[in-house]
Design an enzyme around this catalytic site. Structure first.
Site, PDB file in Angstrom:
ATOM      1  CG  HIS A  23      -1.980   1.046   1.196  1.00  0.00           C
ATOM      2  ND1 HIS A  23      -3.318   0.783   1.434  1.00  0.00           N
ATOM      3  CD2 HIS A  23      -1.922   2.377   0.959  1.00  0.00           C
ATOM      4  CE1 HIS A  23      -4.013   1.897   1.342  1.00  0.00           C
ATOM      5  NE2 HIS A  23      -3.184   2.891   1.067  1.00  0.00           N
ATOM      6  CG  HIS A  46      -1.638   6.368  -2.220  1.00  0.00           C
ATOM      7  ND1 HIS A  46      -2.859   6.353  -2.865  1.00  0.00           N
ATOM      8  CD2 HIS A  46      -1.854   5.834  -0.989  1.00  0.00           C
ATOM      9  CE1 HIS A  46      -3.774   5.838  -2.055  1.00  0.00           C
ATOM     10  NE2 HIS A  46      -3.197   5.510  -0.910  1.00  0.00           N
ATOM     11  N   GLY A  92      -9.496   8.086  -1.244  1.00  0.00           N
ATOM     12  CA  GLY A  92     -10.147   9.381  -1.086  1.00  0.00           C
ATOM     13  C   GLY A  92     -10.923   9.537   0.212  1.00  0.00           C
ATOM     14  CG  HIS A 110      -7.928   3.731   0.746  1.00  0.00           C
ATOM     15  ND1 HIS A 110      -7.469   3.361  -0.487  1.00  0.00           N
ATOM     16  CD2 HIS A 110      -6.879   4.349   1.372  1.00  0.00           C
ATOM     17  CE1 HIS A 110      -6.195   3.729  -0.608  1.00  0.00           C
ATOM     18  NE2 HIS A 110      -5.810   4.331   0.507  1.00  0.00           N
ATOM     19  CD  GLU A 138      -7.397   6.190   5.664  1.00  0.00           C
ATOM     20  OE1 GLU A 138      -8.084   6.153   4.627  1.00  0.00           O
ATOM     21  OE2 GLU A 138      -6.260   6.719   5.706  1.00  0.00           O
ATOM     22  CG  ASP A 196      -1.638   5.718   3.106  1.00  0.00           C
ATOM     23  OD1 ASP A 196      -2.031   5.264   2.023  1.00  0.00           O
ATOM     24  OD2 ASP A 196      -2.342   6.444   3.845  1.00  0.00           O
TER      25      ASP A 196
HETATM   26  N1  ADE Z   1      -4.942   8.883  -0.737  1.00  0.00           N
HETATM   27  C1  ADE Z   1      -3.689   8.946  -0.311  1.00  0.00           C
HETATM   28  N2  ADE Z   1      -3.593   8.531   0.971  1.00  0.00           N
HETATM   29  C2  ADE Z   1      -4.854   8.190   1.334  1.00  0.00           C
HETATM   30  C3  ADE Z   1      -5.419   7.683   2.519  1.00  0.00           C
HETATM   31  N3  ADE Z   1      -4.680   7.434   3.601  1.00  0.00           N
HETATM   32  N4  ADE Z   1      -6.749   7.458   2.549  1.00  0.00           N
HETATM   33  C4  ADE Z   1      -7.494   7.711   1.476  1.00  0.00           C
HETATM   34  N5  ADE Z   1      -7.019   8.179   0.336  1.00  0.00           N
HETATM   35  C5  ADE Z   1      -5.710   8.419   0.254  1.00  0.00           C
HETATM   36 ZN    ZN Z   2      -3.850   4.853   0.953  1.00  0.00          ZN
END
Ligand code: ADE
Ligand code: ZN
Length: 346
Positions: free
Chosen positions: A20, A22, A179, A206, A209, A287
């Site tokens: 995970h 980005h 998002g 996601h 969270e 992340d």
């Molecule tokens: N985009 C980048 N990091 C994110 C996160 N932690 N949660 C949702 N979207 C994301």
């Molecule tokens: Zn993420």
């Protein structure tokens, strides 16, 4: 108690797997400064403050909205194919330097295409080409995942999903829903994800969270998630914990990100150990390493030294990450074998 003086090298030495990460959260600050100079990117305040705009600071409010705001500024930087090539290459290089052996890198075509109106299929092609080239150069294995945001257009998400389906043979293995989970439901995306799965894409969502455990159930039952991004709030509902266990769903946990976006108020109270104790399948991830100013080795250090997860359990989580990667079976077996050998495990 864990020994505070243990050097980071112990964690760097672990051969790691990242499920995970980005791309848009992985840009080097030095590269952003370079792009700003070359392309005349105007950011709202002085360049000296760039870090404050794109990276979480100790004095920042630890909230999901502050965290997501960093990505709004980051979108200003994707100004040319060369920039996209460079940031992809550097993200792969940085993972390799952190002794990540397999990186599943997710990227958001809509974000990368916005500043200059690049076609989505071009952006996808640039990222895939650069990532696979960099993988060869830096001796790391890379798989890709296309991300779409809950707070953005389902029509664009549908385009991304279909392009992703077309690129499966080039190492684009999956689709992710990211998002603003706090304010946006997943309903407009249900059919898109169902069809993407039927077309062979793997799914990670996601959920749990910034939203409740119920969103983890939604991700599993209505979107077909095999893996959950974060999902730490699953512990709020025993029935959803049971569902995740029954389905063998894997959690991509990102401790520092959770602290910085307000999911937990102190690092020490992060529920990673409880998730393991409940028998959930848990992996450790970054992340957004640049936004959070961390490496994956840092996250392993936190898991061991702050959350008291034993090293053996962390090694098993690396094998689990390899097993639950979106790689084809033969490549997965090869990766597992090599990781076991390097960690002296059988
Ligand atoms: N985009 C980048 N990091 C994110 C996160 N932690 N949660 C949702 N979207 C994301
Ligand atoms: Zn993420």
């Amino acid at each position: 108690m864990a020994d505070e003086t243990v050097p980071l090298n112990r964690y760097l030495a672990l051969p790691k797997v990242e499920l995970h990460r980005h791309l848009e959260g992985s840009l080097r600050l030095s590269t952003m400064l370079d792009i700003a100079r070359k392309h005349g990117v105007t950011v709202p305040v002085s360049m000296l403050n760039l870090s404050g705009l794109v990276q979480v600071q100790d004095k920042d409010p630890m909230t999901f909205s502050n965290f997501l705001d960093k990505f709004k500024t980051l979108r200003l930087f994707y100004r040319s194919p060369d920039v996209i090539h460079r940031v992809t290459r550097e993200a792969v290089e940085d993972a390799a330097k952190d002794n990540v052996h397999y990186l599943e890198l997710r990227f958001t075509p809509v974000a990368l295409s916005r500043a200059e109106g690049f076609p989505l299929h071009d952006v996808m092609d640039w990222v895939i080409t650069s990532a696979q080239d960099a993988a060869k150069t830096f001796g790391i294995k890379v798989g890709l995942i296309a991300s779409v945001n809950r707070h953005e257009s389902p029509e664009l998400a549908e385009q991304v999903a279909w392009l992703a389906v077309d690129h499966q043979k080039r190492g684009l293995f999956g689709l992710d829903l990211a998002g603003n989970e706090a304010e946006f439901k997943s309903n407009p995306f249900h059919d898109i994800f169902k069809e993407a799965k039927q077309s062979g894409l793997h799914l990670t969502i996601h959920a749990g969270e910034w939203g409740p455990a119920e969103n983890v159930r939604d991700a599993i039952e209505n979107l077909g998630a095999e893996r959950i991004g974060h999902g730490v709030r699953v512990l709020e509902d025993e029935a959803v914990v049971a569902l995740a266990k029954e389905r063998g769903v894997v959690f991509e946990v990102c401790p520092t990100s959770n602290f910085q976006s307000g999911v937990v108020t102190t690092m020490e109270e992060h529920p990673l150990p409880q998730m393991i104790a409940h028998g959930l399948k848990v992996t450790v991830n970054t992340d957004d390493p640049s936004v959070s100013r961390i490496t994956l080795s840092n996250e392993f250090q936190i898991a061991h030294e702050k959350l008291n997860v034993p090293m053996d359990a962390l090694k098993q989580s690396i094998l689990l990450a390899a097993e639950s990667s979106f790689l084809a079976d033969a490549e997965k077996a090869e990766l597992l074998q090599s990781l076991k050998k390097q960690m002296n495990l059988r």
